[in-house]
Scaffold this active site. Structure first.
Site, PDB file in Angstrom:
ATOM      1  N   LYS A   6      -5.682  -0.022  13.790  1.00  0.00           N
ATOM      2  CA  LYS A   6      -4.359  -0.092  14.421  1.00  0.00           C
ATOM      3  C   LYS A   6      -3.773   1.301  14.647  1.00  0.00           C
ATOM      4  CE  LYS A   6      -2.432  -2.461  11.107  1.00  0.00           C
ATOM      5  NZ  LYS A   6      -3.479  -2.660  10.088  1.00  0.00           N
ATOM      6  N   ARG A  36       4.607  -7.778   9.435  1.00  0.00           N
ATOM      7  CA  ARG A  36       3.546  -8.185   8.509  1.00  0.00           C
ATOM      8  C   ARG A  36       3.889  -9.498   7.818  1.00  0.00           C
ATOM      9  NH1 ARG A  36       1.310  -2.629   7.728  1.00  0.00           N
ATOM     10  NH2 ARG A  36      -0.684  -2.815   6.676  1.00  0.00           N
ATOM     11  N   ARG A  45     -11.913   6.964   4.455  1.00  0.00           N
ATOM     12  CA  ARG A  45     -10.635   7.652   4.636  1.00  0.00           C
ATOM     13  C   ARG A  45     -10.065   8.076   3.282  1.00  0.00           C
ATOM     14  NH1 ARG A  45      -5.822   4.762   7.836  1.00  0.00           N
ATOM     15  NH2 ARG A  45      -5.803   3.452   5.968  1.00  0.00           N
ATOM     16  N   ARG A  72      -5.643   9.399   0.553  1.00  0.00           N
ATOM     17  CA  ARG A  72      -4.622   8.358   0.487  1.00  0.00           C
ATOM     18  C   ARG A  72      -4.889   7.462  -0.704  1.00  0.00           C
ATOM     19  NH1 ARG A  72      -2.969   4.904   5.805  1.00  0.00           N
ATOM     20  NH2 ARG A  72      -2.861   3.200   4.298  1.00  0.00           N
ATOM     21  N   ARG A 127      -5.291  -5.677  -0.627  1.00  0.00           N
ATOM     22  CA  ARG A 127      -4.599  -5.583   0.666  1.00  0.00           C
ATOM     23  C   ARG A 127      -5.170  -6.596   1.658  1.00  0.00           C
ATOM     24  NH1 ARG A 127      -5.711   0.541   1.307  1.00  0.00           N
ATOM     25  NH2 ARG A 127      -4.969   0.380   3.453  1.00  0.00           N
TER      26      ARG A 127
HETATM   27  P1  B4P Z   1      -6.493   2.163  10.722  1.00  0.00           P
HETATM   28  O1  B4P Z   1      -6.754   0.720  10.812  1.00  0.00           O
HETATM   29  O2  B4P Z   1      -6.044   2.851  11.951  1.00  0.00           O
HETATM   30  O3  B4P Z   1      -5.570   2.212   9.480  1.00  0.00           O
HETATM   31  P2  B4P Z   1      -4.045   1.852   9.357  1.00  0.00           P
HETATM   32  O4  B4P Z   1      -3.398   1.491  10.639  1.00  0.00           O
HETATM   33  O5  B4P Z   1      -3.491   3.019   8.713  1.00  0.00           O
HETATM   34  O6  B4P Z   1      -4.026   0.538   8.481  1.00  0.00           O
HETATM   35  P3  B4P Z   1      -3.356   0.194   7.084  1.00  0.00           P
HETATM   36  O7  B4P Z   1      -3.007  -1.254   7.234  1.00  0.00           O
HETATM   37  O8  B4P Z   1      -4.278   0.556   5.988  1.00  0.00           O
HETATM   38  O9  B4P Z   1      -2.126   1.101   6.835  1.00  0.00           O
HETATM   39  P4  B4P Z   1      -0.555   0.998   6.971  1.00  0.00           P
HETATM   40  O10 B4P Z   1      -0.164   2.405   7.010  1.00  0.00           O
HETATM   41  O11 B4P Z   1      -0.109   0.117   8.098  1.00  0.00           O
HETATM   42  O12 B4P Z   1      -7.756   3.039  10.313  1.00  0.00           O
HETATM   43  C1  B4P Z   1      -8.439   2.953   9.105  1.00  0.00           C
HETATM   44  C2  B4P Z   1      -9.609   3.955   9.075  1.00  0.00           C
HETATM   45  O13 B4P Z   1     -10.628   3.520   9.973  1.00  0.00           O
HETATM   46  C3  B4P Z   1      -9.248   5.368   9.515  1.00  0.00           C
HETATM   47  O14 B4P Z   1      -9.855   6.266   8.640  1.00  0.00           O
HETATM   48  C4  B4P Z   1      -9.842   5.502  10.905  1.00  0.00           C
HETATM   49  O15 B4P Z   1     -10.257   6.823  11.196  1.00  0.00           O
HETATM   50  C5  B4P Z   1     -11.037   4.578  10.824  1.00  0.00           C
HETATM   51  N1  B4P Z   1     -11.372   3.996  12.113  1.00  0.00           N
HETATM   52  C6  B4P Z   1     -10.495   3.533  13.043  1.00  0.00           C
HETATM   53  N2  B4P Z   1     -11.169   3.033  14.107  1.00  0.00           N
HETATM   54  C7  B4P Z   1     -12.511   3.166  13.816  1.00  0.00           C
HETATM   55  C8  B4P Z   1     -13.706   2.826  14.511  1.00  0.00           C
HETATM   56  N3  B4P Z   1     -13.694   2.237  15.717  1.00  0.00           N
HETATM   57  N4  B4P Z   1     -14.888   3.085  13.919  1.00  0.00           N
HETATM   58  C9  B4P Z   1     -14.925   3.662  12.693  1.00  0.00           C
HETATM   59  N5  B4P Z   1     -13.814   4.036  11.986  1.00  0.00           N
HETATM   60  C10 B4P Z   1     -12.628   3.777  12.544  1.00  0.00           C
HETATM   61  O16 B4P Z   1      -0.046   0.278   5.624  1.00  0.00           O
HETATM   62  C11 B4P Z   1      -0.185   0.855   4.341  1.00  0.00           C
HETATM   63  C12 B4P Z   1       0.680   0.117   3.326  1.00  0.00           C
HETATM   64  O17 B4P Z   1       2.093   0.295   3.661  1.00  0.00           O
HETATM   65  C13 B4P Z   1       0.533  -1.414   3.259  1.00  0.00           C
HETATM   66  O18 B4P Z   1      -0.542  -1.803   2.424  1.00  0.00           O
HETATM   67  C14 B4P Z   1       1.922  -1.830   2.700  1.00  0.00           C
HETATM   68  O19 B4P Z   1       2.002  -1.640   1.298  1.00  0.00           O
HETATM   69  C15 B4P Z   1       2.884  -0.849   3.346  1.00  0.00           C
HETATM   70  N6  B4P Z   1       3.477  -1.392   4.589  1.00  0.00           N
HETATM   71  C16 B4P Z   1       3.286  -0.888   5.850  1.00  0.00           C
HETATM   72  N7  B4P Z   1       3.953  -1.639   6.766  1.00  0.00           N
HETATM   73  C17 B4P Z   1       4.559  -2.646   6.071  1.00  0.00           C
HETATM   74  C18 B4P Z   1       5.357  -3.760   6.450  1.00  0.00           C
HETATM   75  N8  B4P Z   1       5.645  -4.011   7.750  1.00  0.00           N
HETATM   76  N9  B4P Z   1       5.828  -4.606   5.482  1.00  0.00           N
HETATM   77  C19 B4P Z   1       5.556  -4.376   4.199  1.00  0.00           C
HETATM   78  N10 B4P Z   1       4.776  -3.346   3.758  1.00  0.00           N
HETATM   79  C20 B4P Z   1       4.276  -2.483   4.679  1.00  0.00           C
END
Ligand code: B4P
Length: 192
Positions: free
Chosen positions: A14, A89, A128, A134, A146
């Site tokens: 995402k 979410r 990552r 992280r 998660r």
């Molecule tokens: P991404 O999937 O881009 O990771 P993300 O968006 O950061 O997802 P995540 O759900 O973990 O984090 P968020 O900050 O929203 O990429 C993951 C990895 O994959 C990266 O290293 C990337 O380089 C790699 N990658 C991407 N595409 C690839 C491909 N095609 N091939 C290979 N590798 C690839 O949330 C973190 C925490 O914040 C949650 O657990 C929660 O506690 C809190 N939170 C955030 N929003 C919330 C909400 N709305 N409500 C409640 N809690 C919330």
């Protein structure tokens, strides 16, 4: 206005794709995860509260998350649209987002769910965790937690938008460039 929700489990790409899409369509990228991490870095009260949930792989409570999102949207009104990454979410968050946009005379153009195999997700996040440090990506048990939280609390949001005929699925396996092309192909068909 083009208002997109980029949806999918943690690690589905995402954040990676949202940055590219925001640039391609000249819309504002709002990542609740990034907002929380910035608050944590600045050691604000909100950041300290979020940290206790994020470190365990839990969702930050809706009241906190919705308030933060609302402030962000209300302070950035002069944009051509938004890409919401990691929000909503929960069903509560989805309802709050719909009512916020409706109060501004807008709505969601479409939700796009990235579909990725679970093992690929775990591998991406552990990688990552090693590269970025992280905390929530370093421990496989937190990653699995998660994923369970996603299944139980977040996946119903897909149906919520499906009932409005706004939910779409895109294959999230492959290179970042291939996935970006698939997303653009779909977004170009969405109403705005
Ligand atoms: P991404 O999937 O881009 O990771 P993300 O968006 O950061 O997802 P995540 O759900 O973990 O984090 P968020 O900050 O929203 O990429 C993951 C990895 O994959 C990266 O290293 C990337 O380089 C790699 N990658 C991407 N595409 C690839 C491909 N095609 N091939 C290979 N590798 C690839 O949330 C973190 C925490 O914040 C949650 O657990 C929660 O506690 C809190 N939170 C955030 N929003 C919330 C909400 N709305 N409500 C409640 N809690 C919330």
């Amino acid at each position: 206005m083009l208002n997109l929700i980029l949806f999918g489990p943690p690690g589905s790409g995402k954040g990676t794709q949202a940055i590219k899409l925001a640039e391609a369509y000249d819309i504002l990228h709002i990542s609740t995860g990034d907002l929380f991490r910035s608050e944590m870095k600045n050691e604000t009260e909100l950041g300290l509260e979020a940290k206790s949930y994020m470190a365990k792989g839990k969702l930050v409570p809706d009241a906190v998350t919705i308030g933060m999102l609302r402030n962000k949207v209300e302070s950035t009104r002069d944009v051509q649209g938004y890409i919401f990454d990691g929000f909503p979410r929960t069903i509560n968050q989805a309802e709050a987002l719909d009512s916020l946009l409706s109060s501004l005379g807008q709505d969601i153009s479409g939700l796009i769910a990235l579909e990725v195999d679970e093992q690929e997700i775990v591998d991406r996040l552990l990688l990552r965790g090693r590269d970025s440090g992280r905390a929530d990506d370093r421990d496989e048990s937190v990653i699995r937690k998660r994923l369970r939280v996603y299944e139980e609390e977040t996946s119903p949001v897909f149906e919520y938008y499906d009932n409005q005929n706004k939910a779409n699925k895109v294959n999230g396996m492959g290179t970042v460039g291939d996935i970006f092309s698939r997303l653009k192909e779909l977004i170009d068909t969405l109403p705005r």
